[in-house]
Motif scaffolding. Structure first.
Motif, PDB file in Angstrom:
ATOM      1  N   UNK A  20       0.808  -1.222   0.000  1.00 26.46           N
ATOM      2  CA  UNK A  20       0.000   0.000   0.000  1.00 26.46           C
ATOM      3  C   UNK A  20       0.844   1.277   0.000  1.00 26.46           C
ATOM      4  N   UNK A  21       2.125   1.155  -0.309  1.00 26.49           N
ATOM      5  CA  UNK A  21       3.043   2.295  -0.309  1.00 26.49           C
ATOM      6  C   UNK A  21       3.069   2.935  -1.703  1.00 26.49           C
ATOM      7  N   UNK A  22       2.623   4.187  -1.793  1.00 22.63           N
ATOM      8  CA  UNK A  22       2.550   4.839  -3.107  1.00 22.63           C
ATOM      9  C   UNK A  22       3.936   5.083  -3.707  1.00 22.63           C
ATOM     10  N   UNK A  23       4.938   5.407  -2.896  1.00 18.45           N
ATOM     11  CA  UNK A  23       6.287   5.618  -3.432  1.00 18.45           C
ATOM     12  C   UNK A  23       6.883   4.299  -3.907  1.00 18.45           C
ATOM     13  N   UNK A  24       6.572   3.221  -3.219  1.00 23.79           N
ATOM     14  CA  UNK A  24       7.021   1.900  -3.664  1.00 23.79           C
ATOM     15  C   UNK A  24       6.441   1.595  -5.039  1.00 23.79           C
ATOM     16  N   UNK A  25       5.162   1.855  -5.195  1.00 18.24           N
ATOM     17  CA  UNK A  25       4.488   1.623  -6.478  1.00 18.24           C
ATOM     18  C   UNK A  25       5.141   2.461  -7.575  1.00 18.24           C
ATOM     19  N   UNK A  26       5.444   3.701  -7.277  1.00 21.51           N
ATOM     20  CA  UNK A  26       6.066   4.601  -8.258  1.00 21.51           C
ATOM     21  C   UNK A  26       7.423   4.069  -8.697  1.00 21.51           C
ATOM     22  N   UNK A  27       8.236   3.636  -7.762  1.00 18.55           N
ATOM     23  CA  UNK A  27       9.575   3.140  -8.093  1.00 18.55           C
ATOM     24  C   UNK A  27       9.489   1.823  -8.856  1.00 18.55           C
ATOM     25  N   UNK A  28       8.595   0.933  -8.461  1.00 15.22           N
ATOM     26  CA  UNK A  28       8.417  -0.327  -9.193  1.00 15.22           C
ATOM     27  C   UNK A  28       7.969  -0.048 -10.621  1.00 15.22           C
ATOM     28  N   UNK A  29       7.046   0.886 -10.789  1.00 16.79           N
ATOM     29  CA  UNK A  29       6.551   1.235 -12.124  1.00 16.79           C
ATOM     30  C   UNK A  29       7.664   1.841 -12.973  1.00 16.79           C
ATOM     31  N   UNK A  30       8.441   2.742 -12.392  1.00 17.65           N
ATOM     32  CA  UNK A  30       9.534   3.378 -13.128  1.00 17.65           C
ATOM     33  C   UNK A  30      10.535   2.342 -13.623  1.00 17.65           C
ATOM     34  N   UNK A  31      11.020   1.504 -12.740  1.00 17.77           N
ATOM     35  CA  UNK A  31      12.059   0.541 -13.125  1.00 17.77           C
ATOM     36  C   UNK A  31      11.511  -0.486 -14.104  1.00 17.77           C
ATOM     37  N   UNK A  32      10.295  -0.951 -13.893  1.00 23.88           N
ATOM     38  CA  UNK A  32       9.732  -1.933 -14.824  1.00 23.88           C
ATOM     39  C   UNK A  32       9.424  -1.302 -16.181  1.00 23.88           C
ATOM     40  N   UNK A  33       9.227   0.022 -16.236  1.00 26.04           N
ATOM     41  CA  UNK A  33       8.957   0.679 -17.523  1.00 26.04           C
ATOM     42  C   UNK A  33      10.151   0.600 -18.475  1.00 26.04           C
ATOM     43  N   UNK A  34      11.346   0.334 -17.932  1.00 19.81           N
ATOM     44  CA  UNK A  34      12.534   0.160 -18.775  1.00 19.81           C
ATOM     45  C   UNK A  34      12.683  -1.279 -19.250  1.00 19.81           C
ATOM     46  N   UNK A  35      11.768  -2.143 -18.847  1.00 24.36           N
ATOM     47  CA  UNK A  35      11.816  -3.541 -19.243  1.00 24.36           C
ATOM     48  C   UNK A  35      12.541  -4.424 -18.255  1.00 24.36           C
ATOM     49  N   UNK A  36      12.890  -3.890 -17.108  1.00 20.00           N
ATOM     50  CA  UNK A  36      13.587  -4.683 -16.094  1.00 20.00           C
ATOM     51  C   UNK A  36      12.627  -5.684 -15.469  1.00 20.00           C
ATOM     52  N   UNK A  37      13.135  -6.871 -15.244  1.00 17.52           N
ATOM     53  CA  UNK A  37      12.359  -7.906 -14.574  1.00 17.52           C
ATOM     54  C   UNK A  37      12.647  -7.802 -13.079  1.00 17.52           C
ATOM     55  N   UNK A  38      11.691  -7.318 -12.326  1.00 11.77           N
ATOM     56  CA  UNK A  38      11.867  -7.065 -10.906  1.00 11.77           C
ATOM     57  C   UNK A  38      11.508  -8.278 -10.070  1.00 11.77           C
ATOM     58  N   UNK A  39      12.216  -8.423  -8.972  1.00 14.57           N
ATOM     59  CA  UNK A  39      11.771  -9.305  -7.911  1.00 14.57           C
ATOM     60  C   UNK A  39      11.345  -8.383  -6.784  1.00 14.57           C
ATOM     61  N   UNK A  40      10.093  -8.491  -6.397  1.00 12.05           N
ATOM     62  CA  UNK A  40       9.537  -7.596  -5.376  1.00 12.05           C
ATOM     63  C   UNK A  40       9.103  -8.417  -4.177  1.00 12.05           C
ATOM     64  N   UNK A  41       9.556  -7.997  -3.018  1.00 12.23           N
ATOM     65  CA  UNK A  41       9.128  -8.602  -1.766  1.00 12.23           C
ATOM     66  C   UNK A  41       8.260  -7.590  -1.032  1.00 12.23           C
ATOM     67  N   UNK A  42       6.984  -7.908  -0.936  1.00 13.33           N
ATOM     68  CA  UNK A  42       6.034  -7.051  -0.225  1.00 13.33           C
ATOM     69  C   UNK A  42       6.096  -7.429   1.254  1.00 13.33           C
ATOM     70  N   UNK A  43       6.744  -6.591   2.044  1.00 15.06           N
ATOM     71  CA  UNK A  43       6.996  -6.918   3.446  1.00 15.06           C
ATOM     72  C   UNK A  43       5.725  -7.135   4.252  1.00 15.06           C
TER      73      UNK A  43
END
Length: 102
Positions: A20-43
């Motif tokens: 539910x963190x809006x800044x987390x969502x923003x950063x995940x969206x930014x990095x994935x917009x470059x085509x990066x395959x993210x591993x995300x751990x939702x604490x």
């Protein structure tokens, strides 16, 4: 912090986040917009999430999320990622970590 480092070593880009963190969502969206395959751990969704969050706080992360690791290195949070992006240094960092290819 060892468990955090071990998890961060699994992929080129690892983000410790909260669902539910809006800044987390923003950063995940930014990095994935470059085509990066993210591993995300939702604490807030992990059984050991509180322990991981405490480890991030003990390492000096304020706030604890988002905590972005690129190439197994703790880069920082939203401010650091946005600064790298605005300075044109984020994409080269992602390329160096082999998180993106183009």
């Amino acid at each position: 912090m060892e468990s955090v480092k071990k998890m961060a070593a699994e992929k080129p880009v690892v983000i410790f986040s909260k669902s539910k963190c809006c800044m987390c969502h923003t950063i995940k969206t930014l990095i994935s917009s470059f085509g990066a395959n993210l591993t995300v751990y939702e604490l807030d969704e992990l059984s050991n999430g509180l322990q991981l969050e405490k480890a991030l706080l003990a390492s000096g992360r304020r706030p604890s999320v988002p905590a972005v690791f690129i190439g197994q290195e703790l880069i920082g949070g939203a401010n650091e990622i946005m600064t790298l992006h605005l300075e044109g240094r984020l994409i080269p960092l992602l390329k160096k970590a082999k998180a993106i290819w183009l």
